[in-house]
Design a protein around this motif. Structure first.
Motif, PDB file in Angstrom:
ATOM      1  N   SER A   1       0.727  -0.760  -0.079  1.00 41.66           N
ATOM      2  CA  SER A   1       0.093   0.278   0.021  1.00 41.66           C
ATOM      3  C   SER A   1       0.552   1.159   0.262  1.00 41.66           C
ATOM      4  CB  SER A   1      -0.981   0.216   0.862  1.00 41.66           C
ATOM      5  OG  SER A   1       0.132   0.399   2.241  1.00 41.66           O
ATOM      6  N   ILE A   2       2.024   1.398  -0.400  1.00 38.68           N
ATOM      7  CA  ILE A   2       3.224   2.591   0.204  1.00 38.68           C
ATOM      8  C   ILE A   2       3.211   3.072  -1.320  1.00 38.68           C
ATOM      9  CG2 ILE A   2       5.282   3.331   1.167  1.00 38.68           C
ATOM     10  CD1 ILE A   2       2.970   2.384   3.023  1.00 38.68           C
ATOM     11  N   ASP A   3       3.249   3.977  -1.248  1.00 38.12           N
ATOM     12  CA  ASP A   3       3.788   5.005  -2.649  1.00 38.12           C
ATOM     13  C   ASP A   3       5.085   5.126  -2.871  1.00 38.12           C
ATOM     14  OD1 ASP A   3       1.428   5.497  -3.850  1.00 38.12           O
ATOM     15  OD2 ASP A   3       1.129   6.521  -0.931  1.00 38.12           O
ATOM     16  N   LEU A   4       6.317   5.126  -1.622  1.00 37.21           N
ATOM     17  CA  LEU A   4       7.094   5.498  -1.897  1.00 37.21           C
ATOM     18  C   LEU A   4       7.987   4.543  -0.371  1.00 37.21           C
ATOM     19  CD1 LEU A   4       9.885   7.309  -2.792  1.00 37.21           C
ATOM     20  CD2 LEU A   4       9.334   8.869  -1.648  1.00 37.21           C
ATOM     21  N   VAL A   5       9.844   4.731  -0.639  1.00 34.39           N
ATOM     22  CA  VAL A   5       9.981   4.265   0.143  1.00 34.39           C
ATOM     23  C   VAL A   5      11.061   4.448   0.479  1.00 34.39           C
ATOM     24  CG1 VAL A   5      11.527   1.962   1.740  1.00 34.39           C
ATOM     25  CG2 VAL A   5       8.816   1.561   0.758  1.00 34.39           C
ATOM     26  N   VAL A   6      12.488   5.426   1.736  1.00 37.91           N
ATOM     27  CA  VAL A   6      13.354   6.105   1.539  1.00 37.91           C
ATOM     28  C   VAL A   6      13.891   5.045   2.686  1.00 37.91           C
ATOM     29  CG1 VAL A   6      12.798   7.979   0.236  1.00 37.91           C
ATOM     30  CG2 VAL A   6      12.249   7.228   2.581  1.00 37.91           C
ATOM     31  N   SER A   7      15.523   5.204   2.068  1.00 38.72           N
ATOM     32  CA  SER A   7      16.041   4.496   3.376  1.00 38.72           C
ATOM     33  C   SER A   7      17.761   4.968   3.310  1.00 38.72           C
ATOM     34  CB  SER A   7      16.342   2.642   3.475  1.00 38.72           C
ATOM     35  OG  SER A   7      16.948   2.269   4.265  1.00 38.72           O
ATOM     36  N   ASN A   8      18.421   4.997   3.844  1.00 41.11           N
ATOM     37  CA  ASN A   8      19.570   5.298   4.302  1.00 41.11           C
ATOM     38  C   ASN A   8      20.319   4.616   5.209  1.00 41.11           C
ATOM     39  OD1 ASN A   8      22.372   6.589   4.491  1.00 41.11           O
ATOM     40  ND2 ASN A   8      22.259   8.370   5.587  1.00 41.11           N
ATOM     41  N   PRO A   9      20.633   3.164   5.080  1.00 40.99           N
ATOM     42  CA  PRO A   9      21.252   1.782   5.946  1.00 40.99           C
ATOM     43  C   PRO A   9      22.322   1.984   6.172  1.00 40.99           C
ATOM     44  CG  PRO A   9      20.309   1.141   3.647  1.00 40.99           C
ATOM     45  CD  PRO A   9      20.091   2.370   3.385  1.00 40.99           C
ATOM     46  N   PRO A  10      22.687   1.746   6.996  1.00 37.78           N
ATOM     47  CA  PRO A  10      24.126   1.164   7.242  1.00 37.78           C
ATOM     48  C   PRO A  10      24.539   0.541   6.169  1.00 37.78           C
ATOM     49  CG  PRO A  10      22.970   0.016   9.382  1.00 37.78           C
ATOM     50  CD  PRO A  10      21.866   0.743   8.077  1.00 37.78           C
TER      51      PRO A  10
END
Length: 306
Positions: free
Chosen positions: A200-209
């Motif tokens: 159901s999500i339009d956008l996923v953002v991430s600054n992961p290790p």
């Protein structure tokens, strides 16, 4: 630490802030700090309680000089400027900074720029509230930026570390974004986290290790180790798991934007295609390095996107 801070070039207390600035700049330059004059000025303004030295009309008191002397000494030992000031900047936000929480980097602002572009285009088609998830949220800088800069969004921010989670909660309260940003404490790579939002999500953002090589910048050693290392070959384990989790969260046509190491590009693009993303592309950072993955989720094989 105080003894080391005082073991610096001897100088009498300057009467004028300009003299203190020149001395502090010299000490930090000798210590190898990348931006000695800027850092010395920020510390001096902090001590004087002004936002710019042009507003510092009074002479330094003995107490102010001693405080400045100690701060310059600690910065010369390569303690992060943000920790000494107690705050850090990210886009238009002034956020708290403390040991145990990852310090925001300027290049990550490009991730937010890219995300805002995506949201603007999606908003034009959807015309309703867009759903965003920030995985490995840390201090909440990315989530807060998107929540405050993009109209009509709801943001979920996931962070595992307790110290970072509590700081992000403080930021949400101070920015008065409780109705827009929902914080979730947990491991962003596990399917249980936000499982009820899958598809159901339009956008996923991430600054992961994602680090995998030796750290050469002394200040980076002050960041929590679990926020740095991607684990596994080339630091790919956590970024690859984030891609997999994003693929589950996103609706068909939704997009992922993730920060990574330039050496990981080919591996992460392959992982994205395997997870069901279409033609992953690279976004460059401020130095022209391949720093961000952008990819759109495809419909399952045999189905056509709506």
């Amino acid at each position: 630490m105080r003894d080391e801070a005082l073991a610096m070039p001897a100088i009498q207390k300057p009467q004028q802030p300009r003299g203190a600035l020149n001395w502090g700049s010299y000490v930090l330059a000798e210590a190898g700090v990348d931006s000695p004059r800027y850092d010395a000025q920020e510390l001096l303004c902090h001590v004087l309680g002004v936002d710019h030295l042009v507003k510092a009309n009074n002479l330094l008191t003995s107490g102010q000089w001693q405080q400045y002397l100690e701060l310059i000494g600690r910065r010369a030992q390569r303690q992060p400027l943000q920790h000494l000031l107690g705050y850090m900047y990210f886009r238009h936000l002034k956020l708290h900074s403390k040991p145990g929480v990852f310090i925001t980097r300027p290049e990550t602002e490009i991730l937010v720029d890219t995300a805002l572009d995506i949201l603007e285009k999606l908003q034009g088609h959807a015309g309703n509230t867009l759903r965003v998830v920030d995985l490995c949220s840390g201090s909440g800088a990315i989530a807060l930026s998107l929540a405050s800069e993009a109209p009509h969004v709801t943001v979920w921010a996931v962070e595992k570390d307790r110290t970072a989670f509590e700081l992000s909660a403080q930021h949400v309260r101070e920015q008065k974004l409780q109705g827009v940003v929902t914080l979730v404490q947990g491991d962003a790579t596990t399917p249980e986290i936000l499982g009820d939002l899958d598809g159901s999500i339009d956008l996923v953002v991430s600054n992961p290790p994602y680090l995998h090589a030796e750290i050469t910048q002394p200040e980076a050693l002050a960041d929590p180790q679990e926020a740095l290392w991607g684990e596994g070959y080339l630091g790919l384990d956590i970024p690859t798991k984030i891609i997999g989790r994003a693929a589950k969260l996103l609706r068909v046509g939704g997009e992922l934007v993730m920060e990574h190491d330039p050496q990981q590009v080919a591996h992460l693009q392959t992982a994205a295609i395997s997870a069901g993303f279409d033609k992953p592309r690279v976004v460059l950072d401020l130095n022209g390095c391949e720093r961000f993955l952008r990819a759109k989720k495809l419909p399952p094989k045999g189905k056509v996107a709506p």
